[in-house]
Design a protein around this motif. Structure first.
Motif, PDB file in Angstrom:
ATOM      1  N   SER A 299       0.727  -1.466   0.058  1.00 47.01           N
ATOM      2  CA  SER A 299       0.191   0.107  -0.012  1.00 47.01           C
ATOM      3  C   SER A 299       1.083   1.206   0.086  1.00 47.01           C
ATOM      4  N   ASP A 327       1.379  -7.916   3.611  1.00 47.73           N
ATOM      5  CA  ASP A 327       0.600  -7.912   2.081  1.00 47.73           C
ATOM      6  C   ASP A 327      -0.226  -8.909   1.837  1.00 47.73           C
ATOM      7  N   VAL A 331      -4.344  -8.399   0.742  1.00 46.36           N
ATOM      8  CA  VAL A 331      -4.697  -8.553  -0.556  1.00 46.36           C
ATOM      9  C   VAL A 331      -5.839  -9.567  -0.468  1.00 46.36           C
ATOM     10  N   PHE A 334      -8.762  -7.710   0.821  1.00 45.01           N
ATOM     11  CA  PHE A 334      -9.362  -6.836  -0.432  1.00 45.01           C
ATOM     12  C   PHE A 334     -10.246  -7.808  -1.522  1.00 45.01           C
ATOM     13  N   GLU A 335      -9.849  -8.998  -1.498  1.00 43.91           N
ATOM     14  CA  GLU A 335     -10.725  -9.977  -2.396  1.00 43.91           C
ATOM     15  C   GLU A 335     -11.741 -10.355  -1.783  1.00 43.91           C
ATOM     16  N   ILE A 347      -6.829  -0.534  -0.811  1.00 47.68           N
ATOM     17  CA  ILE A 347      -5.741  -1.798  -0.066  1.00 47.68           C
ATOM     18  C   ILE A 347      -5.341  -1.008   1.171  1.00 47.68           C
ATOM     19  N   SER A 350      -7.904  -2.425   3.486  1.00 50.69           N
ATOM     20  CA  SER A 350      -8.085  -3.717   3.533  1.00 50.69           C
ATOM     21  C   SER A 350      -7.077  -4.227   4.572  1.00 50.69           C
ATOM     22  N   ASP A 380      -6.358   0.573  -6.997  1.00 50.00           N
ATOM     23  CA  ASP A 380      -5.294  -0.471  -6.629  1.00 50.00           C
ATOM     24  C   ASP A 380      -5.740  -1.707  -7.567  1.00 50.00           C
ATOM     25  N   CYS A 381      -6.633  -1.678  -8.091  1.00 46.42           N
ATOM     26  CA  CYS A 381      -7.082  -3.045  -9.036  1.00 46.42           C
ATOM     27  C   CYS A 381      -6.061  -3.349  -9.916  1.00 46.42           C
ATOM     28  N   ILE A 384      -3.205  -5.000  -7.604  1.00 42.74           N
ATOM     29  CA  ILE A 384      -3.466  -6.099  -6.914  1.00 42.74           C
ATOM     30  C   ILE A 384      -3.693  -7.276  -8.126  1.00 42.74           C
ATOM     31  N   TYR A 387       0.077  -8.088  -8.827  1.00 36.72           N
ATOM     32  CA  TYR A 387       0.574  -9.120  -7.550  1.00 36.72           C
ATOM     33  C   TYR A 387       0.023 -10.304  -7.629  1.00 36.72           C
ATOM     34  N   ARG A 388      -1.495 -10.508  -8.294  1.00 38.19           N
ATOM     35  CA  ARG A 388      -1.693 -12.008  -8.437  1.00 38.19           C
ATOM     36  C   ARG A 388      -1.381 -12.798  -9.690  1.00 38.19           C
TER      37      ARG A 388
END
Length: 394
Positions: A299, A327, A331, A334-335, A347, A350, A380-381, A384, A387-388
């Protein structure tokens, strides 16, 4: 509290060059904070421009799924500009206008403070300059565009790690060279006095509304109030009107990055110690020689090596509790919140949601938890998704 002190924390550790401007700000704030016309004008901006009061939302699906405490969210994400930042900025820019300033400068990390500042400057016809670390510019491109669209000049800060702390450094340097017409609208409850106090006061509308709304809805105070924190304006705003209510637990959630015990962390209250930084005495992530450590969080808004002095004080007297959220936990929250409640959280927020997910199942069903949703997660979409491991195109 005297002269900006919260116990042993706070104060004014600044150059002689800045002292006259800081004293002018302190005197002006002391005057206008008690001025009926100023407060009426600010309340009108809160209600008719920012969209206050923000909702206190019962998260029925999350409460049912976690099978524990009743969970409410204070919906600061519904404010104009999509975060709590607008509360502080409207107060500071209006104050700057009253004392004859025509130019506003500010730092930003996640970009939400920069967007809020640019918004208020557009409304009140002020020149606006935003300093933002080059690393944060890359991970928050949408907010950079929004700031420019609103008329702000966005300056990329390439020194240090190119993140929030470096943006603060450059903004303070800029302020010291041009004080006559310029106000530094600091973005968090940090820095030299009177900033931690005036930012807290402008943000305390959050806890004032929470208290009124939860008493109206539930007939009693919550058992727990949760908020994320970097510098800590959202958290101190959420906590302030509950500080004297000792039965209410106050829990701040820091960005722990890769882990509290790892080098890549921004959990200053977990891993830091007392020092002087950015004009204040507080808790800072620093090494044994007193050098500020590089910090990290997924973040950008929590990626700061210290906390506001009032949080350091609340931790010291054990009135508030502070935890680190890494983190992956953030995340996952967030999901989870996006799927469960149909609300995409910032985030930053989150991190507080992650702690709520941990705590709620351990609480009784008749207990009440309030989590401040400090901002929305549109910004943040893309980060993230990356990140995934998903490819996404802005």
């Amino acid at each position: 509290m005297s002269k900006g002190r919260f116990g042993k924390f706070g104060g004014q550790f600044i150059s002689e060059t800045l002292m006259p401007t800081i004293q002018e700000l302190e005197e002006s704030y002391n005057h206008f904070s008690q001025n009926e016309d100023f407060n009426r004008e600010l309340t009108d901006l809160f209600n008719n421009y920012a969209g206050r009061p923000s909702l206190l939302y019962f998260a029925e699906n999350m409460t049912r799924d976690l099978k524990g405490a009743k969970i409410y969210f204070k919906r600061e994400d519904l404010n104009h500009t999509g975060a709590h930042k607008i509360n502080n900025v409207l107060g500071q820019v209006l104050l700057a206008e009253k004392i004859g300033k025509t130019r506003i400068i500010a730092e930003t990390g996640a970009g939400q403070h920069g967007v809020a500042t640019a918004t208020a400057c557009a409304l009140l016809n002020m020149e606006c300059v935003i300093f933002m670390g080059e690393h944060d510019i890359k991970r928050q491109a949408l907010n950079v565009y929004r700031m420019k669209l609103l008329g702000a000049d966005v300056i990329s800060v390439t020194s240090g790690t190119g993140t929030l702390k470096d943006a603060v450094n450059e903004t303070m340097k800029e302020w010291s060279t041009r004080m006559d017409d310029t106000h530094y609208a600091i973005g968090s409850a940090m820095g030299p006095h009177p900033f931690p106090t005036l930012v807290r006061d402008f943000q305390s509308v959050i806890s004032r509304e929470i208290k009124e709304q939860i008493l109206d809805t539930e007939g009693r105070l919550p058992d727990v109030v949760l908020a994320c924190l970097g510098g800590g304006s959202n958290a101190i705003g959420s906590f302030y009107h509950f500080i004297d209510d000792k039965e209410v637990r106050l829990i701040g959630c820091e960005g722990a990055g890769h882990g509290v015990d790892q080098p890549n962390t921004a959990a200053a209250l977990q891993a830091g110690r007392t020092g002087i930084y950015h004009g204040m005495k507080t808790i800072i992530a620093q090494n044994k020689d007193g050098q500020v450590n590089p910090v990290y969080s997924i973040s950008a808004g929590l990626d700061y090596p210290g906390v506001g002095p009032e949080h350091a004080y609340l931790a010291d007297i054990k009135r508030a509790e502070y935890v680190g959220i890494n983190d992956e936990e953030a995340v996952q929250a967030f999901e989870y919140f996006s799927r469960t409640e149909g609300i995409i959280p910032a985030i930053e927020s989150s991190h507080a949601i992650a702690q709520a997910i941990k705590m709620a199942p351990e609480m009784d069903k008749n207990q009440i938890m309030v989590v401040t949703l400090s901002g929305r997660g549109d910004k943040d979409c893309a980060a993230i998704a990356r990140y995934r491991g998903e490819e996404i195109y802005d």
